[in-house]
Design a protein around this motif. Structure first.
Motif, PDB file in Angstrom:
ATOM      1  N   GLY A 164       0.989  -1.161   0.013  1.00 31.22           N
ATOM      2  CA  GLY A 164      -0.071   0.151  -0.043  1.00 31.22           C
ATOM      3  C   GLY A 164       0.667   1.454  -0.034  1.00 31.22           C
ATOM      4  N   GLU A 165       2.074   1.452  -0.320  1.00 31.15           N
ATOM      5  CA  GLU A 165       2.935   2.352  -0.453  1.00 31.15           C
ATOM      6  C   GLU A 165       2.736   3.472  -1.440  1.00 31.15           C
ATOM      7  OE1 GLU A 165       4.104  -0.701  -0.973  1.00 31.15           O
ATOM      8  OE2 GLU A 165       5.674  -1.233   0.197  1.00 31.15           O
ATOM      9  N   LEU A 166       2.784   4.705  -1.145  1.00 30.27           N
ATOM     10  CA  LEU A 166       2.455   5.745  -2.171  1.00 30.27           C
ATOM     11  C   LEU A 166       3.730   6.009  -2.732  1.00 30.27           C
ATOM     12  CD1 LEU A 166       0.912   8.238  -3.439  1.00 30.27           C
ATOM     13  CD2 LEU A 166       1.847   9.743  -1.455  1.00 30.27           C
ATOM     14  N   VAL A 167       3.912   5.817  -4.130  1.00 27.61           N
ATOM     15  CA  VAL A 167       5.268   6.094  -4.855  1.00 27.61           C
ATOM     16  C   VAL A 167       4.839   7.505  -5.608  1.00 27.61           C
ATOM     17  CG1 VAL A 167       6.902   5.409  -6.338  1.00 27.61           C
ATOM     18  CG2 VAL A 167       5.699   3.690  -4.989  1.00 27.61           C
ATOM     19  N   ILE A 168       5.976   8.478  -5.252  1.00 28.21           N
ATOM     20  CA  ILE A 168       5.888   9.614  -5.976  1.00 28.21           C
ATOM     21  C   ILE A 168       7.127   9.779  -7.179  1.00 28.21           C
ATOM     22  CG2 ILE A 168       6.013  12.143  -5.824  1.00 28.21           C
ATOM     23  CD1 ILE A 168       4.941  12.128  -2.993  1.00 28.21           C
ATOM     24  N   TYR A 169       6.738  10.117  -8.335  1.00 23.42           N
ATOM     25  CA  TYR A 169       7.822  10.048  -9.421  1.00 23.42           C
ATOM     26  C   TYR A 169       8.067  11.599  -9.913  1.00 23.42           C
ATOM     27  CZ  TYR A 169       6.104   5.142  -9.813  1.00 23.42           C
ATOM     28  OH  TYR A 169       6.212   3.788  -9.738  1.00 23.42           O
ATOM     29  N   GLY A 170       9.263  11.464 -10.210  1.00 24.95           N
ATOM     30  CA  GLY A 170      10.014  12.668 -10.958  1.00 24.95           C
ATOM     31  C   GLY A 170       9.544  13.116 -12.305  1.00 24.95           C
ATOM     32  N   SER A 171      10.128  14.009 -12.904  1.00 20.70           N
ATOM     33  CA  SER A 171       9.741  14.501 -14.280  1.00 20.70           C
ATOM     34  C   SER A 171      10.405  13.497 -15.244  1.00 20.70           C
ATOM     35  CB  SER A 171      10.167  15.866 -14.709  1.00 20.70           C
ATOM     36  OG  SER A 171      11.655  16.046 -14.403  1.00 20.70           O
ATOM     37  N   ARG A 172      11.248  12.593 -15.141  1.00 22.89           N
ATOM     38  CA  ARG A 172      11.950  11.648 -15.868  1.00 22.89           C
ATOM     39  C   ARG A 172      11.418  10.288 -15.456  1.00 22.89           C
ATOM     40  NH1 ARG A 172      15.962  14.935 -14.255  1.00 22.89           N
ATOM     41  NH2 ARG A 172      16.870  13.304 -12.771  1.00 22.89           N
ATOM     42  N   GLY A 173      10.436  10.252 -14.541  1.00 27.32           N
ATOM     43  CA  GLY A 173       9.800   8.854 -14.352  1.00 27.32           C
ATOM     44  C   GLY A 173      10.730   8.302 -13.284  1.00 27.32           C
ATOM     45  N   GLN A 174      11.663   8.908 -12.465  1.00 23.78           N
ATOM     46  CA  GLN A 174      12.490   8.362 -11.568  1.00 23.78           C
ATOM     47  C   GLN A 174      11.503   8.351 -10.116  1.00 23.78           C
ATOM     48  OE1 GLN A 174      12.598  11.451 -12.745  1.00 23.78           O
ATOM     49  NE2 GLN A 174      13.577  12.834 -11.287  1.00 23.78           N
ATOM     50  N   VAL A 175      11.870   7.466  -9.450  1.00 19.04           N
ATOM     51  CA  VAL A 175      11.367   7.293  -7.845  1.00 19.04           C
ATOM     52  C   VAL A 175      11.841   8.509  -6.876  1.00 19.04           C
ATOM     53  CG1 VAL A 175      10.594   5.988  -5.981  1.00 19.04           C
ATOM     54  CG2 VAL A 175      10.657   5.063  -8.255  1.00 19.04           C
ATOM     55  N   LEU A 176      11.005   9.411  -6.667  1.00 17.54           N
ATOM     56  CA  LEU A 176      11.458  10.350  -5.699  1.00 17.54           C
ATOM     57  C   LEU A 176      11.378   9.695  -4.037  1.00 17.54           C
ATOM     58  CD1 LEU A 176      10.112  13.669  -7.284  1.00 17.54           C
ATOM     59  CD2 LEU A 176      12.491  12.659  -7.433  1.00 17.54           C
ATOM     60  N   GLU A 177      10.044   9.295  -4.093  1.00 16.43           N
ATOM     61  CA  GLU A 177       9.643   8.883  -2.756  1.00 16.43           C
ATOM     62  C   GLU A 177       8.884   7.616  -2.616  1.00 16.43           C
ATOM     63  OE1 GLU A 177      10.636  10.297   0.241  1.00 16.43           O
ATOM     64  OE2 GLU A 177      11.564  12.203  -0.630  1.00 16.43           O
ATOM     65  N   THR A 178       9.051   6.646  -1.952  1.00 21.04           N
ATOM     66  CA  THR A 178       8.285   5.513  -1.634  1.00 21.04           C
ATOM     67  C   THR A 178       7.831   5.694  -0.186  1.00 21.04           C
ATOM     68  OG1 THR A 178       9.267   4.323  -3.251  1.00 21.04           O
ATOM     69  CG2 THR A 178       7.864   3.199  -1.620  1.00 21.04           C
ATOM     70  N   ILE A 179       6.525   5.908   0.105  1.00 17.57           N
ATOM     71  CA  ILE A 179       6.067   6.530   1.340  1.00 17.57           C
ATOM     72  C   ILE A 179       5.258   5.329   2.021  1.00 17.57           C
ATOM     73  CG2 ILE A 179       4.902   8.136   2.609  1.00 17.57           C
ATOM     74  CD1 ILE A 179       5.440   9.843   0.068  1.00 17.57           C
ATOM     75  N   LEU A 180       5.849   4.607   2.895  1.00 14.51           N
ATOM     76  CA  LEU A 180       4.941   3.617   3.579  1.00 14.51           C
ATOM     77  C   LEU A 180       3.628   4.467   4.479  1.00 14.51           C
ATOM     78  CD1 LEU A 180       5.334   0.443   4.263  1.00 14.51           C
ATOM     79  CD2 LEU A 180       6.112   1.062   6.450  1.00 14.51           C
ATOM     80  N   PRO A 181       2.561   3.589   4.235  1.00 18.26           N
ATOM     81  CA  PRO A 181       1.281   4.420   4.718  1.00 18.26           C
ATOM     82  C   PRO A 181       1.255   4.499   6.364  1.00 18.26           C
ATOM     83  CG  PRO A 181       0.718   2.737   3.828  1.00 18.26           C
ATOM     84  CD  PRO A 181       2.198   2.619   3.582  1.00 18.26           C
ATOM     85  N   GLN A 182       2.136   5.037   7.122  1.00 22.24           N
ATOM     86  CA  GLN A 182       2.138   4.733   8.547  1.00 22.24           C
ATOM     87  C   GLN A 182       1.334   5.835   9.111  1.00 22.24           C
ATOM     88  OE1 GLN A 182       6.592   5.189   8.851  1.00 22.24           O
ATOM     89  NE2 GLN A 182       6.621   3.164   9.412  1.00 22.24           N
ATOM     90  N   GLN A 183       0.481   5.558  10.340  1.00 20.97           N
ATOM     91  CA  GLN A 183      -0.504   6.258  10.759  1.00 20.97           C
ATOM     92  C   GLN A 183       0.174   7.689  11.122  1.00 20.97           C
ATOM     93  OE1 GLN A 183      -1.665   5.730  15.129  1.00 20.97           O
ATOM     94  NE2 GLN A 183      -3.828   5.260  13.929  1.00 20.97           N
ATOM     95  N   ASN A 184      -0.612   8.893  11.057  1.00 19.85           N
ATOM     96  CA  ASN A 184      -0.471  10.006  11.603  1.00 19.85           C
ATOM     97  C   ASN A 184       0.663  10.771  10.647  1.00 19.85           C
ATOM     98  OD1 ASN A 184      -0.977  12.374  12.846  1.00 19.85           O
ATOM     99  ND2 ASN A 184      -0.133  11.859  14.639  1.00 19.85           N
ATOM    100  N   THR A 185       0.998  10.398   9.212  1.00 15.18           N
ATOM    101  CA  THR A 185       1.841  10.699   8.320  1.00 15.18           C
ATOM    102  C   THR A 185       0.784  11.617   7.389  1.00 15.18           C
ATOM    103  OG1 THR A 185       3.454   9.280   8.517  1.00 15.18           O
ATOM    104  CG2 THR A 185       3.560  10.527   6.342  1.00 15.18           C
ATOM    105  N   LEU A 186       1.217  12.927   7.022  1.00 13.67           N
ATOM    106  CA  LEU A 186       0.536  13.764   6.033  1.00 13.67           C
ATOM    107  C   LEU A 186       1.737  13.933   5.012  1.00 13.67           C
ATOM    108  CD1 LEU A 186      -1.947  15.318   5.368  1.00 13.67           C
ATOM    109  CD2 LEU A 186      -0.531  17.488   6.244  1.00 13.67           C
ATOM    110  N   VAL A 187       1.229  13.749   3.804  1.00  7.08           N
ATOM    111  CA  VAL A 187       2.088  13.910   2.567  1.00  7.08           C
ATOM    112  C   VAL A 187       1.193  14.957   1.716  1.00  7.08           C
ATOM    113  CG1 VAL A 187       3.167  12.766   0.389  1.00  7.08           C
ATOM    114  CG2 VAL A 187       2.729  11.625   2.388  1.00  7.08           C
ATOM    115  N   VAL A 188       1.837  15.941   1.274  1.00  8.24           N
ATOM    116  CA  VAL A 188       1.359  17.095   0.633  1.00  8.24           C
ATOM    117  C   VAL A 188       2.323  17.381  -0.623  1.00  8.24           C
ATOM    118  CG1 VAL A 188       0.717  19.379   0.620  1.00  8.24           C
ATOM    119  CG2 VAL A 188       0.907  18.091   2.751  1.00  8.24           C
TER     120      VAL A 188
END
Length: 226
Positions: A164-188
């Motif tokens: 269930g991770e959120l993966v955020i990609y950069g403009s060239r398709g590279q992975v910028l962040e892989t975020i584990l959905p841990q309680q009380n974390t906010l991603v903006v």
């Protein structure tokens, strides 16, 4: 990390939150510099626990299968996304607490970054085991009023094996962040900029997804939700 919000109660006893400007200055700068920010310990622990318990208490008919696109382009396609959602409403006390917090954040963002954010819409998201959301953008330039996407995680004790991770990609398709959905974390993050996806969840996963928006109402058309 010290919690960024402190709990208060108004005259009616409703739980509210109050943000200290000093605690948010560095976060605002990070959002401005790179277009996204990850904030652990966003809410007081009792508030996030109450939200999680409320979400678990909802009945099956409180949820709807999520769709893709907005207004007349809205369709359901479970090959693209297979989560269920529930739009938050200010008339429901348990949901109003979070909406009030995010409206306060909207005010702070406008004050710090001059973003002209007009309002906020959000929904609960339930990813049952096997559910996912493929790569997508939340907004396309000139075609949406969504400016900032927010994702807030509710499940306690989430491990890497749960997926269930959120993966955020950069403009060239590279992975910028892989975020584990841990309680009380906010991603903006900027809605028009970052392609992202939700990997397959291996157990039931709850979050709140929302958008800070510009006002695109005009004399003939009221700005739509969803």
């Amino acid at each position: 990390m010290t919690q960024l919000l402190t709990s208060l109660h108004d005259e009616q006893g409703q739980l509210t939150t109050d943000m200290a400007d000093e605690a948010w200055i560095a976060r605002f700068d990070q959002l401005a510099d790179r277009g996204y920010v990850i904030i652990p310990d966003f809410l007081p622990s009792d508030e996030v626990t109450a939200l999680y318990r409320y979400t678990q208490s909802l009945e099956e008919n409180d949820w709807s299968l999520a769709g893709v696109g907005r207004e007349h382009n809205h369709t359901v396609n479970t090959r693209v996304r297979s989560d269920h959602i529930r739009w938050l409403q200010p008339a429901i006390a348990a949901e109003a607490v979070y909406l009030n917090t995010m409206d306060e954040l909207r005010v702070r963002l406008n004050r710090r970054l001059f973003m002209g954010l007009f309002d906020y819409e959000c929904h609960l998201a339930r990813y049952q085991a096997g559910a996912f959301y493929q790569k997508h953008l939340d907004a396309f330039k000139g075609r949406s009023n969504r400016v900032l996407t927010t994702v807030f995680y509710l499940n306690p004790e989430w491990s890497a094996d749960d997926g269930g991770e959120l993966v955020i990609y950069g403009s060239r398709g590279q992975v910028l962040e892989t975020i584990l959905p841990q309680q009380n974390t906010l991603v903006v993050f900027l809605s028009e900029v970052f392609v992202h996806e939700v990997k397959t969840a291996h157990r039931e996963r709850f979050s709140i997804t929302g958008w800070f928006r510009h006002n695109t109402s005009n004399a003939a058309r009221i700005d739509p939700q969803t």
